[in-house]
Design a protein around this motif. Structure first.
Motif, PDB file in Angstrom:
ATOM      1  N   VAL A  42      39.475   8.852  -2.008  1.00 31.89           N
ATOM      2  CA  VAL A  42      38.174   8.562  -1.389  1.00 31.89           C
ATOM      3  C   VAL A  42      37.183   8.095  -2.456  1.00 31.89           C
ATOM      4  CG1 VAL A  42      36.160   9.650  -0.294  1.00 31.89           C
ATOM      5  CG2 VAL A  42      38.439  10.065   0.611  1.00 31.89           C
ATOM      6  N   LYS A  43      37.175   8.739  -3.614  1.00 30.55           N
ATOM      7  CA  LYS A  43      36.277   8.360  -4.709  1.00 30.55           C
ATOM      8  C   LYS A  43      36.614   6.962  -5.236  1.00 30.55           C
ATOM      9  CE  LYS A  43      35.876  13.159  -6.059  1.00 30.55           C
ATOM     10  NZ  LYS A  43      36.278  14.153  -7.031  1.00 30.55           N
ATOM     11  N   HIS A  46      35.542   4.358  -2.663  1.00 29.76           N
ATOM     12  CA  HIS A  46      34.080   4.231  -2.696  1.00 29.76           C
ATOM     13  C   HIS A  46      33.649   3.321  -3.847  1.00 29.76           C
ATOM     14  CE1 HIS A  46      29.892   5.279  -2.211  1.00 29.76           C
ATOM     15  NE2 HIS A  46      29.845   5.609  -3.496  1.00 29.76           N
ATOM     16  N   ARG A  47      34.260   3.485  -5.000  1.00 32.73           N
ATOM     17  CA  ARG A  47      33.921   2.642  -6.160  1.00 32.73           C
ATOM     18  C   ARG A  47      34.312   1.184  -5.910  1.00 32.73           C
ATOM     19  NH1 ARG A  47      30.567   0.968  -9.487  1.00 32.73           N
ATOM     20  NH2 ARG A  47      31.341   0.340 -11.514  1.00 32.73           N
ATOM     21  N   VAL A  49      34.423  -0.277  -3.060  1.00 28.90           N
ATOM     22  CA  VAL A  49      33.430  -0.813  -2.112  1.00 28.90           C
ATOM     23  C   VAL A  49      32.174  -1.207  -2.879  1.00 28.90           C
ATOM     24  CG1 VAL A  49      31.896  -0.217  -0.192  1.00 28.90           C
ATOM     25  CG2 VAL A  49      34.314   0.426  -0.093  1.00 28.90           C
ATOM     26  N   GLN A  50      31.720  -0.349  -3.794  1.00 29.93           N
ATOM     27  CA  GLN A  50      30.533  -0.650  -4.601  1.00 29.93           C
ATOM     28  C   GLN A  50      30.718  -1.928  -5.420  1.00 29.93           C
ATOM     29  OE1 GLN A  50      30.215   2.967  -6.915  1.00 29.93           O
ATOM     30  NE2 GLN A  50      28.509   3.712  -5.645  1.00 29.93           N
ATOM     31  N   SER A  56      34.206  -1.557   4.006  1.00 28.51           N
ATOM     32  CA  SER A  56      34.533  -0.385   4.818  1.00 28.51           C
ATOM     33  C   SER A  56      33.616  -0.326   6.028  1.00 28.51           C
ATOM     34  CB  SER A  56      34.401   0.899   3.998  1.00 28.51           C
ATOM     35  OG  SER A  56      33.051   1.163   3.697  1.00 28.51           O
ATOM     36  N   LYS A  58      32.639   2.534   9.245  1.00 32.27           N
ATOM     37  CA  LYS A  58      32.791   3.919   9.663  1.00 32.27           C
ATOM     38  C   LYS A  58      32.935   4.009  11.177  1.00 32.27           C
ATOM     39  CE  LYS A  58      30.055   5.680   5.853  1.00 32.27           C
ATOM     40  NZ  LYS A  58      28.896   6.455   5.443  1.00 32.27           N
ATOM     41  N   ILE A  64      39.175   0.235   6.285  1.00 36.88           N
ATOM     42  CA  ILE A  64      38.903  -0.549   5.082  1.00 36.88           C
ATOM     43  C   ILE A  64      39.817  -1.769   5.051  1.00 36.88           C
ATOM     44  CG2 ILE A  64      38.028   1.360   3.699  1.00 36.88           C
ATOM     45  CD1 ILE A  64      40.798   1.620   2.430  1.00 36.88           C
TER      46      ILE A  64
END
Length: 91
Positions: A42-43, A46-47, A49-50, A56, A58, A64
């Protein structure tokens, strides 16, 4: 050079998504496919995506997918972005 698990998971995730171009995938699906920790993944996602590699969404019907075409990604750039404290030794 030795990559961190974070970068390894990032590369695996991008490869999985590149192999599924017409499908929204889930973090759980990728984690189960590779037999890796969902919480750590998940981490990583998230990176990514950044950094703009993944899009992504929800909620119900979310998931994703790649934000860019796989052939435009540069492995070196990706590793530099995921390994911010990597110091290369000049020979």
């Amino acid at each position: 050079m030795q990559l961190t698990i974070f970068t390894d998971y990032g590369l695996r995730s991008l490869m999985y998504l590149a192999a599924q171009p017409d499908k929204l995938c889930s973090v759980r699906e990728i984690a189960e496919h590779y037999g890796i920790s969902r919480n750590h993944l998940v981490k990583v996602i998230h990176r990514l995506v950044q950094l703009g590699y993944i899009i992504s969404s929800k909620g119900k019907g979310g998931g994703i997918r790649l934000a860019v075409k796989p052939q435009t990604m540069r492995l070196g750039d990706l590793v530099k972005q995921l390994e911010p404290h990597m110091s290369l030794v000049e020979c």
